[in-house]
Design a protein around this motif. Structure first.
Motif, mmCIF file in Angstrom:
data_model
loop_
_atom_site.group_PDB
_atom_site.id
_atom_site.type_symbol
_atom_site.label_atom_id
_atom_site.label_comp_id
_atom_site.label_asym_id
_atom_site.label_seq_id
_atom_site.Cartn_x
_atom_site.Cartn_y
_atom_site.Cartn_z
ATOM 1 N N THR A 141 0.853 -1.202 0.000
ATOM 2 C CA THR A 141 0.000 0.000 0.000
ATOM 3 C C THR A 141 0.886 1.249 0.000
ATOM 4 O OG1 THR A 141 -0.180 -0.023 2.408
ATOM 5 C CG2 THR A 141 -1.939 -1.133 1.172
ATOM 6 N N PRO A 142 1.611 1.494 -1.102
ATOM 7 C CA PRO A 142 2.512 2.651 -1.126
ATOM 8 C C PRO A 142 1.755 3.978 -1.135
ATOM 9 C CG PRO A 142 2.356 1.691 -3.304
ATOM 10 C CD PRO A 142 1.616 0.772 -2.372
ATOM 11 N N SER A 143 2.412 4.996 -0.621
ATOM 12 C CA SER A 143 1.868 6.355 -0.682
ATOM 13 C C SER A 143 2.231 6.964 -2.025
ATOM 14 C CB SER A 143 2.453 7.220 0.431
ATOM 15 O OG SER A 143 2.007 6.764 1.682
ATOM 16 N N VAL A 144 1.279 7.674 -2.625
ATOM 17 C CA VAL A 144 1.494 8.338 -3.904
ATOM 18 C C VAL A 144 1.059 9.795 -3.796
ATOM 19 C CG1 VAL A 144 1.264 6.226 -5.288
ATOM 20 C CG2 VAL A 144 -0.762 7.594 -4.794
ATOM 21 N N TYR A 145 1.615 10.624 -4.670
ATOM 22 C CA TYR A 145 1.303 12.056 -4.687
ATOM 23 C C TYR A 145 0.106 12.305 -5.594
ATOM 24 C CZ TYR A 145 1.759 16.995 -5.844
ATOM 25 O OH TYR A 145 1.507 18.322 -6.039
ATOM 26 N N HIS A 176 0.536 11.196 -9.425
ATOM 27 C CA HIS A 176 1.563 11.911 -10.195
ATOM 28 C C HIS A 176 2.978 11.441 -9.845
ATOM 29 C CE1 HIS A 176 -1.027 14.772 -12.201
ATOM 30 N NE2 HIS A 176 -1.739 14.803 -11.086
ATOM 31 N N PRO A 177 3.410 10.313 -10.441
ATOM 32 C CA PRO A 177 4.772 9.844 -10.172
ATOM 33 C C PRO A 177 5.840 10.682 -10.872
ATOM 34 C CG PRO A 177 3.742 8.462 -11.819
ATOM 35 C CD PRO A 177 2.684 9.424 -11.335
ATOM 36 N N GLU A 178 5.430 11.569 -11.770
ATOM 37 C CA GLU A 178 6.390 12.374 -12.538
ATOM 38 C C GLU A 178 6.882 13.619 -11.794
ATOM 39 O OE1 GLU A 178 2.575 14.576 -13.225
ATOM 40 O OE2 GLU A 178 3.117 12.490 -12.893
ATOM 41 N N VAL A 179 6.319 13.919 -10.660
ATOM 42 C CA VAL A 179 6.711 15.115 -9.910
ATOM 43 C C VAL A 179 8.164 14.958 -9.443
ATOM 44 C CG1 VAL A 179 6.253 16.464 -7.815
ATOM 45 C CG2 VAL A 179 4.358 15.654 -9.231
ATOM 46 N N LEU A 212 8.599 1.660 -10.296
ATOM 47 C CA LEU A 212 7.598 2.018 -11.303
ATOM 48 C C LEU A 212 8.269 2.692 -12.496
ATOM 49 C CD1 LEU A 212 4.639 2.399 -12.239
ATOM 50 C CD2 LEU A 212 4.621 4.522 -10.938
ATOM 51 N N TRP A 213 9.143 3.663 -12.232
ATOM 52 C CA TRP A 213 9.843 4.352 -13.324
ATOM 53 C C TRP A 213 10.796 3.426 -14.042
ATOM 54 C CZ3 TRP A 213 8.157 8.013 -16.019
ATOM 55 C CH2 TRP A 213 7.358 9.004 -15.459
ATOM 56 N N SER A 214 11.397 2.509 -13.346
ATOM 57 C CA SER A 214 12.282 1.541 -13.983
ATOM 58 C C SER A 214 11.484 0.677 -14.967
ATOM 59 C CB SER A 214 12.944 0.664 -12.916
ATOM 60 O OG SER A 214 13.731 -0.311 -13.505
#
Length: 132
Positions: free
Chosen positions: A33-37, A80-83, A122-124
């Motif tokens: 359950t990761p935290s995301v922006y 928004h993982p791109e922040v 995720l980005w990898s």
């Protein structure tokens, strides 16, 4: 915001409900359950034809990751993982709660929430799709 040292972000937890070749089980191994922006309150209401929901908010009301059933490299995320602040070790520090005496970066916050590895993995995975 009356206190310019307070964080101006919204983080919430997500959880997987299905596996997908982009969003494989290993992505969730460190933290299921990761935290995301997140920066807004929009959401998918009706998922539409050939759309599959891969992850949701913890209450399962908001689709957080969707994929296409026919085109399996097509996906969308509600967060928004791109922040870039998420990945800056020496970024600007903020108070996360009004009574905080010590400030920390977004990066440190994700580390403390055991969610940084999720974002990096995720980005990898996504960058690997572009290399193919």
């Amino acid at each position: 915001m009356p206190d310019n040292q307070m964080i101006r972000a919204n983080f919430h937890k997500i959880t997987p409900i299905k596996s997908h070749h982009i969003f494989v089980e290993t992505l969730w191994q460190t933290n299921p359950t990761p935290s995301v922006y997140s920066s807004h309150h929009q959401a998918v209401k009706d998922k539409g034809l050939n759309i599959d929901i891969i992850a949701t908010s913890l209450d399962h009301k908001i689709p957080e990751i969707i994929t296409h059933l026919k085109f399996n490299n097509v996906f969308g995320v509600q967060f928004h993982p791109e922040v870039s602040l998420l990945y800056q070790k020496d970024g600007k520090k903020y108070k996360w709660y009004p009574d905080d005496t010590e400030m920390q970066t977004y990066y440190n916050f994700l580390q403390d929430m055991n969610s940084l590895k999720f974002h990096i993995d995720l980005w990898s995975k996504i960058s690997g799709l572009f290399k193919k």
